[in-house]
Each structure stands twice: as structure tokens, then as C-alpha cells.
Design an enzyme around this catalytic site. Structure first.
Site, PDB file in Angstrom:
ATOM      1  N   THR A 185       1.060  -1.332   0.050  1.00 19.46           N
ATOM      2  CA  THR A 185      -0.098   0.215  -0.170  1.00 19.46           C
ATOM      3  C   THR A 185       0.952   1.506  -0.283  1.00 19.46           C
ATOM      4  OG1 THR A 185       0.169  -0.147   2.221  1.00 19.46           O
ATOM      5  CG2 THR A 185      -1.752  -1.367   1.412  1.00 19.46           C
ATOM      6  N   GLU A 330      -5.843  -3.987  -0.182  1.00 24.09           N
ATOM      7  CA  GLU A 330      -5.992  -4.601   0.694  1.00 24.09           C
ATOM      8  C   GLU A 330      -7.596  -5.804   0.096  1.00 24.09           C
ATOM      9  OE1 GLU A 330      -5.125  -1.386   1.610  1.00 24.09           O
ATOM     10  OE2 GLU A 330      -4.612  -1.900   3.206  1.00 24.09           O
ATOM     11  N   LYS A 439     -13.904  17.822  10.534  1.00 25.35           N
ATOM     12  CA  LYS A 439     -14.761  17.792  11.428  1.00 25.35           C
ATOM     13  C   LYS A 439     -15.342  19.514  12.029  1.00 25.35           C
ATOM     14  CE  LYS A 439     -13.882  13.517  12.310  1.00 25.35           C
ATOM     15  NZ  LYS A 439     -12.930  11.803  13.530  1.00 25.35           N
ATOM     16  N   TRP A 444     -19.613  15.601  11.191  1.00 26.12           N
ATOM     17  CA  TRP A 444     -18.782  15.562   9.561  1.00 26.12           C
ATOM     18  C   TRP A 444     -18.973  15.791   8.259  1.00 26.12           C
ATOM     19  CZ3 TRP A 444     -17.236   9.302  10.021  1.00 26.12           C
ATOM     20  CH2 TRP A 444     -16.897   9.350  11.729  1.00 26.12           C
TER      21      TRP A 444
END
Ligand code: ADP
Length: 546
Positions: A185, A330, A439, A444
Site C-alpha cells: 500500500t 487490501e 470535523k 462531519w
């Protein structure tokens, strides 16, 4: 009582066998790194992969050994993958866009024994050769005539090297759970971590994602994977296309708009796949040249969110169906695809693009859930944000050498690090990376949604949103813009354009114009660098609040 069906392990080399036997004459066309267009067939490609396997075997490469590839999408790279995994070894794709030190780190971490590379990367490798502790041999994907002088030791030209084998070789019989491939990754935080694909996960992933509601590739398709094989397992197209018997067109080192157009048109590509930044280049080229895309039917867009304006342009101007997909290294790497289920079949115009803007729904083999920070499941109402978690036979259960520790929850789900909603029909919509979400006053705000709306403005080429510190709200959105060449849009004009397209309290508190937005090695906006660049940025609204 057991079933009485045959034991036929799911092995990746069976894919190239199938392609060679049933679609043997189908072409694999590449733009070679040396320049000319090269043509081969699946039958020939398999023969040469067997040579690769044979020569690797003679070199003492076998079960579980890692062999790196630092290379563009070409027939030679494809042959190398099949040869490597066919001898029971593990192809380890290395992303050349990483920093040289990171490349050295992952090659050493993976303990790669041989490294296949393109001419392009010789200078890069010469610069880090003394740091590569485990490489015994460099195989340059070219012929003797093109092999330049190099300070690298133990270098061979691929063509002479595979000529040492006659191809009279049988694939190694390995367990289907044996490692087949490996990809790190990109590690925007911490060191890169290795994801290890098995033969079984690659085969199941390709079967699952080549169903009609996913990529739906057929033998009559002419598929051009622009997404590099070194980016997240090449979105698995090196397996799905041969499995379907589709013609492959590989763009080599050239991914600019004009070069891609040349192949799309000249090779009559019907399906292609890449990240949005690549398509930005193509669309700019088309706009400037007035060219059209008469052959192309579908474009797969993923890796980062497909801006709505891009989807609209492909569909409305060029009559190309956009297939928005989400995934990650993944997840082998695809997770969801935004094709239209019957529930949304009647939609048109804006309502249809609302669905195409989601990252879509998973095939059988991928399970999803969204939870709050404490792990409680969140409702699938299309509005509630949660941490997106996935489970399935082609989802990582841990990283190579146990890096990062335990990565699954009690129920075996992997936390993707993405924040998303899921609607009642199972359409997942990424609202942010968990570390990028803004935030504001305990609520959010999705940086991705804001970016997507901002790039819809006709004068905006690229947009990024980060949270800037605010005394009252904690964080407020700061919009960073690269204008289209020759354009100088006014801040108020952009905010006016965004008004009504997102909640009022989401509108950015300020806008800054830059010449360039930094990207990661896989073409995503590098938010960490932007946060660094704008650390301490004073929003006018912050001054007003104090
Ligand atoms: P890298 O960072 O090396 O490119 P990945 O390809 O594994 O690594 O990145 C996966 C991440 O990319 C996902 O977790 C998600 O944040 C983002 N991503 C991928 N596809 C999409 C998409 N269609 N929309 C929004 N984000 C996406």
C-alpha cells in the site's frame, strides 16, 4: 458427507492456459517501451511465460520466493507475472512513482531475489542499487540491442535470458492458498505495508468481478488497462481479461491524453480503466482537438472518486458509459462497482448521475458494513456516515510479516479507513478517508463531495479540500483550486456555483488558488502534503470569530 466433485485448485496460471487454449489467437497489443507497437497472442504469451518459469526455476527460484517487477503495462510484464507465479513464486509489483528510498525499503522488506524492470527505470535503480540487499539479478525487459551501458551489476536482457529456455516446462502445482502476488500500500502514513494475494484470491476476485453487473468483460471486448499493473494488482485486469478471452491493449510508458487516444482509436478499444487524473488528460486532449471516441463503450474509473462532471462529459458528450468502481490494495483490489440495478433502472439525468456518483455495490464474495467509532452498525439509509468495513475471500487478513498487527475486528471485517454511507439498495458512497473528513462543530463534512462539486465549475481543473483550524468550529473547509489554463475564476463565483449543491454549512470558508496540487504515487490528492503546506492557514472566518 462430502461432495463428490473434483479437486481443481484455483490457480492463476490456469487462467493463461484457458486463454491460450480457447482464445489462443486473440491479440495482446502493446506500446513497447522502445517505441513501436508490438503484437502477440495469448498462445504465444503463454509459451513465453513458460520460458520465464523455466529459466526462473533454473535460477533456483521456487515456491514462495519473491520476484519484483518495476515495469509498465506491456506483454513482457504480463509474461513475467504468469512465469513468476507459474513457478510457485510471488510477483511483487513495485510502484516507480514512490520515492527511491521507499522503493529500496519495500524491495528489502519483501526480500525480492530478482527484479524485472523496464529501460525507463535503469537510472532510478542505479541510484539505489547499493541499498538493495537481496537482489541477485536484474532482468531488463528489452532485447540485447536495446540494453544500454549500466552501472548495475548482474544485468541481463530479458529476450536473451528467456532464450535460454525452450518452454518445455510444466507449471508448478501449488496449493491454491499459496502466495501468488504482492503489492505494498502506498503508505501515505507510516511505512508501506505488503498485501499478499493468493492464487485463490486472484481467481475468485476475477470470477466475482467479471460478472455482468460488475465489469462484465466478454471475449469480444478490446480491453485497455491504463491503470498500471503496479497499482493495486492492476485492478486484476491481467487476470480478468485473459479469463474472458478479451483482446488486451497495453499502453506501456505513455499515458498522456494524445498517446491514449491513439490506442483507443487505432486499436478500437471497447473498455478501458484508470484513475480520474488520467481521464482528465484524455478529456482535455479531446476537447482541444475536437476528436471523438466512436469505439469506446465503457470506461472504468476508480482509485479516487470520479468527479460528476467527468462522468457527465464521458456519457453526454462522448457516449461512453462510466463505470465507477471502488477498491483498495487490501481488497485484491476491487470492492464495489456502480452499475445500475433494476431498483434504479428508470432513472435519467441528474438522478441517474446521483447513483453513478456512488461507488456502487459489491458482487457476491464481498460483504460490507458501516459502523461508528465504537463498532456499532449504522443504518443503511444513504445518509448516515460510518467506517466502512469489508470481509471476503479476497480481502486481506493481515499484512506481510505481521506489520500493523491485527487488522480484523471480532467478526473478521477489515476497516478500510474510508468513511461511507450505504443506501437501502446496498449502494455504498464514500464520503471521505477517515483521516480527511472535516470535523466541524462535531459534525462531519465530506471533503470528497466538496471537491466533486468544485471541479464541476467550468474554470476549475482540479480541486482539493482540507480542514483548516477554526476557533469556534474546530475545523472548517478550505478549498484549494488549480484553475484551467488561462482562467482566473473569482472566489465568490465558485462559492455561488457550489451553493445549493451541498448543505449550506458545508460551503468552504475560503478558497486559495495554486499552480499544482500534489499527488501520491497512485494519482490521489496528497492531503498530508496539503495539510503541511497550509498548516497555520488563517481563515478570514476564524479572524471574525475571535
Ligand atoms: P494507494 O493509496 O496505494 O492508491 P489503494 O489503491 O489501496 O492505495 O487506495 C485505496 C483507497 O483509495 C480507498 O481506500 C479509497 O480511499 C480510495 N478510493 C479508491 N477508489 C475510490 C473511489 N471510486 N472513490 C473514492 N475513493 C476511492
Amino acid at each position: 458427507m462430502q461432495g463428490l466433485m473434483q479437486d481443481w485448485p484455483l490457480l492463476c496460471h490456469r487462467i493463461i492456459d484457458h486463454a491460450a487454449i480457447y482464445h489462443g489467437g486473440r491479440e495482446v497489443v502493446s506500446r513497447s517501451v522502445e517505441g513501436p507497437i508490438h503484437r502477440t497472442t495469448y498462445a504465444e504469451l503463454r509459451r513465453r511465460s513458460l520460458r520465464v518459469a523455466q529459466v526462473l526455476d533454473r535460477h533456483g527460484i521456487g515456491l514462495g520466493d519473491r520476484v519484483a517487477t518495476l515495469a509498465w503495462n506491456t506483454w513482457r510484464h504480463l509474461e513475467s507475472w504468469y512465469g513468476i507465479l507459474g513457478v510457485g513464486a510471488v510477483y511483487h509489483t513495485v510502484n516507480p512513482r514512490l520515492f527511491p528510498d521507499q522503493i529500496a525499503y519495500i524491495v528489502n522488506h519483501a526480500e525480492d531475489r530478482i527484479l524485472f524492470t523496464d529501460l525507463t527505470f535503469l537510472p532510478l535503480l542505479e541510484g539505489i542499487a547499493d541499498k538493495l540487499e537481496t537482489i541477485e539479478l536484474f532482468v531488463v525487459l528489452t532485447d540485447e540491442a536495446h540494453l544500454p551501458q549500466t552501472s548495475l551489476r548482474n544485468v541481463v536482457a530479458y529476450e536473451s535470458w528467456i532464450a535460454e529456455g525452450d518452454g518445455d516446462f510444466a507449471w508448478k502445482a501449488v496449493d491454491e492458498n499459496a502466495a501468488a502476488g504482492m503489492c505494498y500500500t502506498s503508505g501515505t502514513t507510516g511505512n508501506p505495508k505488503g498485501v499478499v494475494y493468493s492464487h485463490r484470491s486472484n481467481v475468485l476476485h476475477s470470477l466475482a468481478f467479471n460478472t455482468p453487473d460488475m465489469l462484465g468483460i466478454a471475449a469480444r471486448d478490446r480491453v485497455m488497462p491504463v491503470v498500471p499493473m503496479f497499482h493495486a494488482n492492476g485492478w486484476s485486469l491481467a487476470f480478468t481479461a485473459p479469463m474472458a478471452g478479451a483482446t488486451m491493449i497495453l499502453p506501456g510508458a505513455k499515458m498522456d491524453g494524445e498517446s491514449l487516444y491513439e490506442l483507443l482509436d487505432g486499436e478500437r478499444v471497447t473498455l478501458t480503466a484508470a484513475v480520474p487524473t488520467v481521464w482528465l488528460g484524455l478529456l482535455q486532449h479531446l476537447e482541444a482537438s475536437g476528436k471523438m471516441l466512436p469505439h469506446l463503450k465503457r470506461v472504468v474509473i476508480g482509485g479516487s472518486a470520479c468527479p460528476r462532471a467527468m462522468a457527465e462529459t464521458f456519457e453526454n458528450v462522448y457516449d461512453v458509459e462510466v463505470i465507477h468502481a471502488w477498491g483498495m490494495t487490501e481488497t485484491n483490489p476491487l470492492g464495489t462497482v456502480a452499475t445500475i440495478k433494476p431498483d434504479y433502472a428508470g432513472l435519467e439525468g441528474d438522478a441517474l448521475f446521483d447513483i453513478k456518483e456512488t461507488q456502487g455495490h459489491p458482487p457476491f464474495t464481498v460483504e460490507m458494513k458501516i459502523t461508528d467509532d465504537a463498532g456499532n452498525p449504522q443504518p443503511w439509509d444513504g445518509e448516515t456516515f460510518g467506517r466502512l468495513k469489508v470481509r471476503g475471500p479476497a480481502v486481506a487478513k493481515s499484512y506481510f510479516k505481521g506489520e500493523g498487527g491485527e487488522i480484523l475486528d471480532e467478526a473478521g471485517f477489515f476497516d478500510t479507513g474510508d468513511v461511507s454511507t450505504i443506501d437501502p439498495n446496498g449502494y455504498m458512497h464514500i464520503t471521505d478517508r477517515s483521516k480527511d473528513v472535516i470535523k466541524s462543530g462535531g459534525e462531519w463534512i465530506s471533503s470528497i463531495d466538496l471537491e466533486n462539486v468544485a471541479v464541476g465549475h467550468p474554470d476549475v481543473a482540479e480541486a482539493a479540500v482540507i480542514g483548516a483550524a477554526h476557533p469556534k468550529w474546530d475545523e472548517r473547509p478550505l478549498l484549494i483550486i488549480v484553475a484551467k489554463p488561462g482562467q482566473m475564476p473569482a472566489k465568490e463565483d465558485i462559492v455561488d456555483f457550489m451553493r445549493g449543491k451541498v448543505a449550506k454549512w458545508w460551503l468552504p470558508d475560503d478558497i486559495v488558488f495554486v499552480d499544482e496540487i500534489p499527488h501520491t504515487a497512485t494519482g490521489k490528492i496528497l492531503k498530508t502534503a496539503l495539510r503541511e503546506q497550509f498548516r497555520g492557514y488563517r481563515l478570514p472566518s476564524a479572524d471574525a470569530a475571535e
